[in-house]
Design a protein around this motif. Structure first.
Motif, short mmCIF file in Angstrom:
data_model
loop_
_atom_site.label_atom_id
_atom_site.label_comp_id
_atom_site.label_asym_id
_atom_site.label_seq_id
_atom_site.Cartn_x
_atom_site.Cartn_y
_atom_site.Cartn_z
N LEU A 1 0.83 -1.21 0.00
CA LEU A 1 0.00 0.00 0.00
C LEU A 1 0.86 1.26 0.00
O LEU A 1 0.66 2.17 -0.81
N HIS A 2 1.85 1.30 0.90
CA HIS A 2 2.68 2.51 1.00
C HIS A 2 3.63 2.64 -0.18
O HIS A 2 3.96 3.77 -0.58
N GLN A 3 4.09 1.54 -0.73
CA GLN A 3 4.94 1.64 -1.91
C GLN A 3 4.16 2.15 -3.11
O GLN A 3 4.68 2.92 -3.92
N ARG A 4 2.91 1.74 -3.21
CA ARG A 4 2.10 2.16 -4.35
C ARG A 4 1.60 3.59 -4.21
O ARG A 4 1.65 4.37 -5.17
N LEU A 5 1.14 3.95 -3.03
CA LEU A 5 0.53 5.27 -2.85
C LEU A 5 1.55 6.34 -2.47
O LEU A 5 1.40 7.50 -2.87
N LYS B 1 5.22 5.95 -2.36
CA LYS B 1 6.61 5.79 -2.84
C LYS B 1 7.56 5.40 -1.72
O LYS B 1 8.70 5.88 -1.64
N LEU B 2 7.11 4.51 -0.85
CA LEU B 2 7.97 4.03 0.23
C LEU B 2 9.19 3.31 -0.35
O LEU B 2 9.08 2.51 -1.27
N ARG B 3 10.36 3.60 0.22
CA ARG B 3 11.59 2.87 -0.12
C ARG B 3 12.27 2.46 1.17
O ARG B 3 12.12 3.11 2.21
N TRP B 4 13.01 1.38 1.11
CA TRP B 4 13.69 0.87 2.30
C TRP B 4 15.09 1.46 2.38
O TRP B 4 15.78 1.59 1.37
N GLY C 1 12.21 2.44 6.79
CA GLY C 1 11.69 2.96 5.54
C GLY C 1 11.67 4.47 5.52
O GLY C 1 11.63 5.13 6.57
N VAL C 2 11.69 5.04 4.32
CA VAL C 2 11.64 6.50 4.13
C VAL C 2 10.63 6.79 3.02
O VAL C 2 10.63 6.12 1.97
N ILE C 3 9.77 7.79 3.25
CA ILE C 3 8.78 8.22 2.27
C ILE C 3 9.13 9.65 1.85
O ILE C 3 9.32 10.52 2.72
N PRO C 4 9.22 9.94 0.56
CA PRO C 4 9.56 11.30 0.11
C PRO C 4 8.39 12.27 0.26
O PRO C 4 7.72 12.61 -0.70
N ASN C 5 8.17 12.71 1.49
CA ASN C 5 7.10 13.64 1.80
C ASN C 5 7.66 14.75 2.68
O ASN C 5 8.48 14.48 3.57
N ALA C 6 7.22 15.99 2.47
CA ALA C 6 7.77 17.14 3.20
C ALA C 6 7.25 17.25 4.62
O ALA C 6 7.85 17.96 5.44
#
Length: 730
Positions: free
Chosen positions: A227-231, A233-236, A268-273
């Motif tokens: 879910l988080h990878q699709r919505l 852009k979660l990366r490990w 994990g890291v999500i590219p969100n401000a």
């Protein structure tokens, strides 16, 4: 429209790039400002420039500009300058500091106390917050934390019972075992057949429930990863990547995992401000701690470590497992909501496509209702996770600062999104703060003097409404939470950098706070009171005329009572005077006497944000931002919620990014908001009708109740027998 230079300067100031902010504001003010440029925008640029000067150590420039604002004819500007000026001492030697001096000033704590020495492995790590002299010191949990063990297992038992009931209704109860019988030799046991058949249906339902639960146990983390990878852009990420942002965090993860004998969580890291962190996983060796890029960039090293320690607390205490088991199905519902809502986006869409896009409100309602039962467990787990974080880091000030910065950063990062953020909603039960209660914390983070910022949270600590309104929050109210963290700091003999002074609470007028609380609560819940009174009246009528009335008269009386309650609410919750009182966001949220019932008739000026140009809008918040904070605004179309979704908000979208004047009723619950009366831009006004909608809907309920009393029960027949005229009965 706000100038690009002013907007860029505000963003640079928020992110701590003070020299860049100074250059942008100075260039904006140095160029010839056109006559058509709004004066409010010029004032906003000057006020922000004062803040930038102050943060950079340019006290003389900050003081000179503040004195200029003190002479301005606008009373709000004068009041702001009067508050800021005492914090700008005349320091000639620091009027042009070196970069090293400026950096030292920005990182120095508010009070000049020497940092305590470190004796643990984290010794030597740079920190702007004061620490305990020893790590691992035992601190007693507060009484309000309660027993996490009973809460976890109790929630799981209730969830299993509900899952079994659902499987029984949908599958088990539909199975036909009528052909099941006993041999002739056991004919004497035929009386047990009904029990046996029902037992088999229940056994089938239980088997389905167990299989579903086991499936969630093993597959929920994988589903949430997808879910988080699709919505989002979660990366490990590797531990070394996190170490580049915060070496203390890397040492903390290694130390705690070794001490508690748990496998290191997947990072994990999500590219969100927006600064955000959340944790999930069903097994101790399969947990994930995910943070956004904004958290790594906007928080200091020790603040990042405090956030990771709080997430580790959820893993070690075991509530991450239970929240994942119970909360992951809710995330799947929100995923369906996301997919449906996207169908309503895009230009040139057909009417059919628009209607499909607005099917999402039903899914949003289901998502909200299923989230509420987990709020209690999430609040309890937050208390225990905070306690764990303080014990392993010895840094309550770091967690306090991280909460304030994250609340402000989330508001800023998501203030212009065109529809509700799926990241915030999907992670609400797993995050370290509730994004819906960030208004006060965001305003407090903008206060120049940390010693005064604590006054914003007096409402959370002392207002009797706080305990009731916390039911709507997935996490403890920020004031309660910060007060507990401050208490931990006192036990560790640390000065608390946020001014949570108990003397401020003792000076509050107790009679004003509690005098009419129960009456105000009854008015705020007038529709519920109306339902109870209607039920009582219907029951009395039925018992008094039991041989003549149908029991359905009770239902009709309840419906009519609900409508009368809405009428009462419309008349008592929206007082209006001739002139609205000018105010700003910080002044309003810092009022400890505010409540959700007694609306304050106020006028606010600022930039309108929060709505996109098209698409699904249910759950999106219209917001107003001024120099002191950001506040949600509730607009009500004359057609009510349906009008909001389909037409009411379209006129407001044209005003996004513009400076406007808002007039309405300020209220305070678990968050602060403004019930809008009208928006004014120049001579144009867009009206909101919250009272009209309550009156119309209440009238419809009363009419339905009266009609039902005569149509369904035989009340009409009874009145005819009493000799009443026929025309009374229609």
């Amino acid at each position: 429209m706000i100038s690009d230079a002013v907007r860029a300067g505000k963003e640079a100031l928020r992110q701590g790039r003070f020299q860049e902010a100074i250059q942008l504001f100075e260039d904006y003010l140095a160029q010839g400002i056109p006559a058509a440029q709004p004066e409010g925008e010029i004032l906003e640029a000057k006020m922000n420039l004062v803040r930038a000067y102050h943060q950079s150590g340019l006290m003389q420039k900050a003081r000179s500009l503040c004195l200029e604002l003190l002479q301005h004819p606008n009373p709000q500007v004068q009041s702001w300058a009067q508050k800021i000026l005492p914090r700008l001492p005349v320091l000639e030697k620091l009027s042009n500091p070196s970069p090293a001096q400026a950096a030292e000033k920005r990182s120095a704590p508010p009070l000049p106390v020497e940092p305590a020495p470190r004796t643990q492995p984290d010794a030597g790590s740079p920190s702007s917050h004061q620490r305990a002299t020893q790590l691992g010191m035992k601190i007693p949990l507060p009484d309000r934390a309660g027993s996490l063990r009973w809460a976890k297992w109790g929630s799981l038992v209730v969830a299993i019972a509900l899952l079994w009931w659902l499987c029984f209704v949908l599958v088990g109860g539909q199975l036909d075992f009528n052909r099941l019988g006993f041999p002739r030799q056991l004919s004497g046991l035929r009386g047990l057949l009904p029990w046996l058949r029902n037992g088999l249906r229940g056994l089938v339902a239980g088997s389905l429930a167990v299989n579903f639960g086991v499936g969630i146990l093993f597959f929920a983390p994988w589903l949430m990863d997808q879910l988080h990878q699709r919505l989002h852009k979660l990366r490990w990420a590797s531990l070394s990547e996190i170490e580049r942002h915060s070496p203390e965090t890397a040492r903390l993860l290694q130390r705690i995992c070794a001490q508690k004998q748990v496998k290191q969580p997947r990072l994990g890291v999500i590219p969100n401000a927006g600064p955000l962190a959340f944790v999930y996983g069903t097994l101790a060796d399969g947990c994930r701690i995910v943070v956004t890029q904004g958290l790594l960039e906007q928080l200091s090293e020790d603040e990042i470590a405090a956030v990771y320690a709080q997430a580790l607390g959820r893993i070690v205490n075991g509530d991450a497992l239970f929240m994942t088991l119970l909360g992951s199905p809710i995330q799947l519902i929100y995923l369906a909501l996301e997919q449906v809502s996207k169908l309503g986006e895009g230009r040139g869409q057909s009417r059919r496509k628009d209607l499909i896009g607005h099917v999402a409100p039903l899914l949003y309602l289901v998502y909200t209702l299923l989230s509420y039962p987990l709020f209690f467990l999430c609040r309890l787990g937050t208390y225990h996770a905070d306690h764990f974080a303080i014990e392993v880091t010895g840094n309550p000030n770091g967690l306090i600062s991280a909460l304030l910065k994250s609340a402000d950063g989330i508001q800023e990062a998501h203030k212009t999104i065109k529809r509700p953020s799926s990241l915030l909603h999907c992670t609400r039960l797993f995050s370290f703060l509730d994004f819906k209660t960030t208004t006060a914390a965001g305003a407090a983070n903008r206060v120049e003097d940390p010693g005064q910022a604590g006054r914003v949270f007096l409402w959370d600590q002392y207002n009797p409404w706080a305990r009731w309104m916390q039911v709507n929050s997935s996490h403890p109210l920020m004031g309660h939470r910060l007060n507990l963290l401050a208490g931990y700091g006192e036990r560790l003999r640390l000065p608390i950098e946020l001014g949570l002074n108990s003397k401020d609470g003792q000076r509050l007028d107790s009679a004003r706070l509690k005098g009419k609380f129960w009456l105000d609560l009854a008015i705020y819940a007038a529709e519920v009171v109306g339902i109870l009174i209607g039920w009582l009246v219907g029951l009395i009528l039925y018992l008094a005329m039991q041989n003549r009335l149908d029991p359905k008269v009770i239902v009709a009386a309840v419906v009519a009572g609900y409508g009368v309650g809405l009428w009462a609410k419309a008349g008592l919750m929206y007082p209006r005077t001739l002139e609205a009182r000018p105010a700003d966001v910080l002044t309003l949220v810092a009022d400890p006497y505010a409540d959700p019932r007694r609306g304050q008739w106020v006028e606010l000026e600022g930039e309108l944000v929060g709505l996109g140009r098209s698409g699904y809008q249910l759950g999106a918040e219209l917001k107003l931002q001024d120099a002191t904070g950001l506040i949600p605004v509730r607009f009500t179309s004359p057609l009510g919620p349906v009008g909001n979704v389909f037409s009411g908000l379209k006129r407001l979208r044209a005003l996004m990014g513009k400076r406007v004047k808002l007039v309405g009723w300020f209220r305070r619950g678990n968050t602060a908001w403004l019930d809008l009366a009208y928006v004014q831009v120049g001579n144009e006004k867009i009206h909101s009708r919250p009272r009209l909608w309550l009156i119309l809907f209440g009238a419809g309920m009363v009419a339905t109740g009266i009609w039902g009393a005569f149509y369904f029960p035989n009340l009409a027949f009874y009145l005819r027998q009493r000799g009443r005229p026929q025309f009374w009965l229609g």
